[in-house]
Design a protein around this motif. Structure first.
Motif, PDB file in Angstrom:
ATOM      1  N   MET A 145     -28.621  35.737  32.706  1.00 13.44           N
ATOM      2  CA  MET A 145     -29.144  34.556  33.271  1.00 13.44           C
ATOM      3  C   MET A 145     -29.139  34.745  34.815  1.00 13.44           C
ATOM      4  O   MET A 145     -29.834  34.358  35.368  1.00 13.44           O
ATOM      5  CB  MET A 145     -28.357  33.480  32.677  1.00 13.44           C
ATOM      6  N   ALA A 196     -29.074  37.564  36.353  1.00 16.80           N
ATOM      7  CA  ALA A 196     -29.633  38.727  36.663  1.00 16.80           C
ATOM      8  C   ALA A 196     -31.363  38.264  36.531  1.00 16.80           C
ATOM      9  O   ALA A 196     -32.174  38.861  37.487  1.00 16.80           O
ATOM     10  CB  ALA A 196     -29.720  40.033  36.092  1.00 16.80           C
ATOM     11  N   ALA A 197     -31.941  37.494  35.507  1.00 20.55           N
ATOM     12  CA  ALA A 197     -32.980  37.148  35.347  1.00 20.55           C
ATOM     13  C   ALA A 197     -33.683  36.317  36.414  1.00 20.55           C
ATOM     14  O   ALA A 197     -34.590  36.659  37.232  1.00 20.55           O
ATOM     15  CB  ALA A 197     -33.245  36.784  33.860  1.00 20.55           C
ATOM     16  N   CYS A 198     -33.285  34.960  36.396  1.00 24.47           N
ATOM     17  CA  CYS A 198     -33.672  33.937  37.323  1.00 24.47           C
ATOM     18  C   CYS A 198     -35.305  33.856  37.479  1.00 24.47           C
ATOM     19  O   CYS A 198     -35.360  34.140  38.765  1.00 24.47           O
ATOM     20  CB  CYS A 198     -33.084  34.112  38.484  1.00 24.47           C
ATOM     21  N   GLY A 199     -35.932  33.805  36.341  1.00 28.49           N
ATOM     22  CA  GLY A 199     -37.326  33.915  36.716  1.00 28.49           C
ATOM     23  C   GLY A 199     -38.069  32.620  37.213  1.00 28.49           C
ATOM     24  O   GLY A 199     -37.327  31.537  37.374  1.00 28.49           O
ATOM     25  N   GLY A 200     -39.202  32.681  37.031  1.00 30.16           N
ATOM     26  CA  GLY A 200     -40.118  31.605  37.537  1.00 30.16           C
ATOM     27  C   GLY A 200     -40.076  31.338  39.226  1.00 30.16           C
ATOM     28  O   GLY A 200     -39.539  31.977  39.959  1.00 30.16           O
TER      29      GLY A 200
END
Lengths: 649, 264
Positions: free
Chosen positions: A18, A20-24
């Motif tokens: 979570m 590392a990803a932090c998309g959007g």
């Protein structure tokens, strides 16, 4: 219990992911097709506009108005016989099987970035017509050419068709000599349109975005006639004598600046013969300055002394091997002899050929052609204006794409070095090339004023939003200055007040955010006895100066063999059979049209008589080497103060 | 707890349309999942599953990724009868971390399932789902809806043959050159950091996608099996182009996989 531990581990891994990803939110590189290029506030954005856009008393720009386009179309097509693409094509003989008709498709890499599909024809009567489908796949990034645009032109992608331009070279509504006319048609309906958004930076009124580069002039419209209609101005040096003849030309097809597809049917080799034929047709539209026995010139009419002399013909001929056009393919011509002789070949190759020539070669008149830059000496004579427009104002190069390319090229530094060598500060103290977009204060020109309240203006400053005025010195260099004040010194419109005669030096610093301009000095010569008072100068005073029997009227008359661009005599301007007050209103509009309210010192009404690029040389009373208030520049001071007061009628 | 180790050969890892836009690659994947069932009533239960997946690509390493997620599924079965259908509603969320940072983000699905035995050899299942993905680049902000039908045919001790058909309607992401066709199909595109030497663009477009899978699952003892499958993916853009296009607008890919499944 056996499952609890693995699930716990998985929760831990998920938590780490979570973080590392932090998309959007989107990536800066994301591109949304269909969006126009962004216009950055505060950056130069006067592309494809006339340096003098005809500022009206209400601040609007007449050359970008609907009324301007309406008046233009009314002049060249009074009965609306060409108000759709279909009607225009029919009127020009397209697809009739007569004459000659060709279609070429190429990428306009240098100038406008479009994929272009041009269908051209030469009619049996010698008239010419070209309509251009312009394709631009809007990718939302920088405004630039992309091979996709060429692809779109090849397949005729209707979603990428941004505008359809038509140019015809034919007689006016009343017949006579052919001249170029410019049309814009709606891509969906084919209806003729008043506005064209050529570069995604907003609508501009026809024929402005075409003729601004095709040699055209943008004089003001006439005041309303007896019927209440305004008209396109009649340019005195238009040989056709027709309203709507803006002196615009057909530009050469500079094949070496195009990109071609490798698809069969669209390769350069396949299209060269058609492009050469089209260049020969363009050549036919150019007046011929001296007799020629070469076959390609047989279709050209003789040039009159006052008109543009067909300068661009030299480019076409040179590109195809000279007189007779012996070569089958277009090759970028070498620099003209004048440039080579001056040792400025690289300046020509890096600056003039890619960034100036396409438009400037179509400008100028038979009497005054400095602006065509065909010789090094002509280019050099415009050094001050080049500095003003390229380094400061950012309205040259004229098209956004050419502007961007130029400032990303070695040509930018080459031009800066050239200007610096002439004493023009095109580099900053650290040696970096100065670019437009930085704040530049403009307190207006040095002038003579009366004592008492004198309004000042910084409104022609560039890229600035705050202003600081100060008095640097008083009469005879007095420090600190006495007997003078500036009210509202931190505004764009302060008021200077002096009670003692003499020369006051003021300073203006303009800022944009935290960036401040260099101080710009303004000399105000205060003369209590100045007459007339600048605030009461009216057009009658200007007209009296123009018609004082000394110099101006000798050439600037409608019947003059010199074919000047404007007449300063009283005559029946509106053609109603008599000289009436309406003619005086039209006269006023014509004179006002020679004022550039965005850069007052650049107004032809001031520049020409003071000996700048003027066939008539320096006029009496216009010697700007003298200080304001000196008798030798009394007329210049009169005109300038009238202009600074808004040029009231 | 299940652990799967798989090898996949993908003949169109870019989901490219034309031959010069198609790249192949092979990957190794390790999947782990652990479930726990919570009884609610006799015929209703909640199953919570933790999911973890790592995938390593061979030629295009930036496609390698590590994902972790959770799934919650409520299952309802009318009775313990042989032919009773199990209905389920599920929600599943993943967090994705790629070597290509443009792809980093998350994805989730919500949907319903039904599963039942037709005969003692044939089992049929179906699923309707709404799927969303969100990533650093909007290109991978993908939404679609899917319908899936799966048929298992048991061969007894010799394993299970299965056929799966899935229809997806929504966004797909492809890679390719900045051509007129691709740009015209694209809702958004970006220079893809997964293929840094290619100057390729990834673009999202609307499409109808059929995914068909045929596979065979061979038991290896009581708690292990070997799964061999062929999956064919075919996407057809929903956008209408107003110009002639040479060749097909379809994107076709094939994935051949062999997976060792182990249950603990």
């Amino acid at each position: 219990m056996a499952l609890t531990r693995p699930i716990g581990w998985m929760f831990a891994v998920v938590a780490a992911l979570m973080l590392a990803a932090c998309g959007g939110g989107g990536s800066p590189g994301d591109v949304h097709p269909g969006t126009d290029p962004a216009v950055v506030p505060g950056e130069p954005n006067a592309f494809l506009q006339f340096p003098n856009p005809q500022v009206q008393p209400d601040g609007s720009l007449q050359t970008t108005s609907n009324a301007y386009a309406q008046a233009y179309y009314a002049a060249i097509d009074p009965n609306n016989t060409k108000d759709t693409l279909a009607k225009w094509k029919a009127a020009n003989g397209f697809d009739t099987g007569t004459g000659a008709q060709l279609t070429v498709v190429f990428g306009d890499v240098r100038d406008l970035g479009f994929g272009r599909r041009i269908t051209a024809r030469q009619n049996i009567d010698g008239t010419l017509a070209f309509y251009t489908e312009n394709y631009l796949v809007k990718t939302g990034g920088a405004y630039a050419f992309s091979p996709i645009n060429l692809e779109a032109a090849i397949v005729r992608d209707p979603n990428a068709l941004v505008y359809v331009a038509g140019i015809e070279f034919s007689p006016g509504p009343a017949g006579g000599i052919s001249f170029a006319k410019y049309f814009n048609f709606n891509v969906a309906t084919g209806a003729r349109e008043n506005m064209a958004d050529v570069d995604g930076r907003g609508d501009k009124a026809m024929p402005g975005p075409c003729i601004v580069c095709h040699g055209g002039r943008a004089d003001a419209l006439t005041p309303p006639d007896a019927s209440g209609n305004v008209h396109f101005n009649l340019l005195l040096n238009a040989v056709s004598g027709a309203r709507g003849d803006v002196l615009g030309q057909l530009p050469p097809f500079e094949v070496s600046s195009f990109q071609f597809s490798d698809k069969p049917g669209y390769t350069r080799a396949e299209q060269e013969p058609m492009l050469k034929a089209m260049n020969k047709w363009v050549l036919c539209s150019y007046p011929l300055p001296k007799p020629s026995t070469f076959p390609e010139d047989a279709c050209r009419r003789a040039a009159s002394a006052g008109e543009w002399q067909g300068t661009a013909a030299e480019l076409i001929k040179a590109a195809y091997g000279g007189d007779g056009l012996p070569n089958s393919t277009y090759v970028e011509p070498a620099a003209p002899a004048s440039w080579t002789g001056a040792g400025q070949t690289s300046l020509y190759a890096m600056v003039v050929a890619p960034a100036c020539r396409v438009c400037h070669q179509l400008r100028g008149t038979g009497r005054q052609s400095d602006i065509d830059f065909t010789s090094y000496e002509k280019f050099q004579s415009y050094a001050n204006r080049i500095f003003a427009t390229v380094t400061n104002r950012g309205d040259m190069p004229l098209a956004k794409l050419v502007y961007d390319t130029f400032h990303a090229s070695p040509g930018e530094a080459a031009l800066a070095d050239y200007l610096v060598a002439l004493g023009l500060p095109a580099r900053d103290a650290g040696g970096a090339v100065l670019r437009p977009g930085r704040p530049i204060g403009d307190p207006g020109p040095d002038r003579v004023v009366r004592n008492g309240a004198t309004p000042l203006s910084a409104s022609n400053s560039l890229f600035a939003d705050t202003y600081v005025w100060s008095i640097v010195s008083g009469p005879n260099g007095a420090l600190p200055p006495k007997d003078a004040t500036i009210m509202n010194a931190n505004s764009a419109q302060p008021t200077f007040n002096a009670t003692t005669d003499g020369t006051y030096v003021l300073s203006l610093v303009a800022s944009k955010g935290a960036v401040r301009s260099e101080p710009k000095l303004l000399s105000l010569v205060v003369q209590t006895a100045l007459t007339p008072d600048p605030s009461v100068i009216r057009f009658a005073d200007i007209k009296a100066a123009l018609q004082d029997g000394k110099e101006c009227q000798g050439c600037h008359a409608p019947a003059s063999a010199l074919h000047p661009p404007i007449a300063f005599t009283n005559y029946d301007r509106d053609g109603d059979g008599g000289i009436t007050p309406t003619d005086d209103a039209w006269f006023y509009a014509e004179v006002r049209s020679r004022i550039n309210f965005t850069e007052i010192a650049a107004s032809p009404l001031l520049q020409k008589p003071s000996g700048h690029h003027h066939f008539g040389g320096l006029g009496e009373g216009f010697d700007t080497t003298l200080a304001p208030g000196q008798p030798g520049r009394a007329k210049y001071d009169l005109f300038q103060n009238w202009i600074l007061n808004g040029a009231p009628r | 707890m299940n652990v799967d180790l798989g090898y996949t050969y993908d003949d169109n890892v870019t989901l490219g349309r034309t031959h010069d836009e198609i790249l192949w690659d092979q990957s190794l994947a390790l999947d782990g999942s652990a479930s726990h069932a919570f009884r609610i009533r006799d015929n209703l239960r909640l199953v919570a599953t933790g999911l973890l997946r790592g995938e390593k690509f061979d030629r295009y390493n930036r496609l390698s990724n590590l994902s972790g997620g959770l799934e919650a599924e409520i299952q309802y079965r009318q009775s313990g009868a042989f032919d009773a259908i199990t209905y389920a509603a599920f929600a599943r969320g993943w967090l994705d971390n790629y070597a290509s940072h443009l792809r980093d983000g998350s994805h989730y699905s919500v949907g319903v399932r039904a599963r039942g035995a037709l005969t003692d050899r044939i089992e049929l299942s179906g699923e309707l789902a709404h799927n969303e993905r969100h990533a650093q680049s909007e290109v991978w902000n993908v939404i679609d809806h899917s319908a899936l039908l799966n048929l298992d045919y048991s061969l007894g001790d010799r394993g299970t043959l299965y056929l799966t058909g899935q229809y997806r309607r929504g966004d797909v992401v492809s890679d390719g050159h900045a051509t007129l066709v691709n740009v015209s199909l694209a809702k958004v595109f970006v220079l893809d950091d997964a293929f840094p030497d290619q100057q390729w663009f990834a673009y999202r477009s609307g499409a109808r996608t059929w995914i068909s899978t045929v596979g065979y699952n061979l038991p290896l003892g009581h708690q292990a099996s070997l799964d061999i499958s062929w999956r064919r993916i075919q996407s057809t853009p929903t956008a209408h182009l107003n110009f002639d296009v040479q060749g097909s607008l379809r994107y076709v890919g094939n994935q051949y996989a062999i997976v060792l499944l182990k249950q603990f």
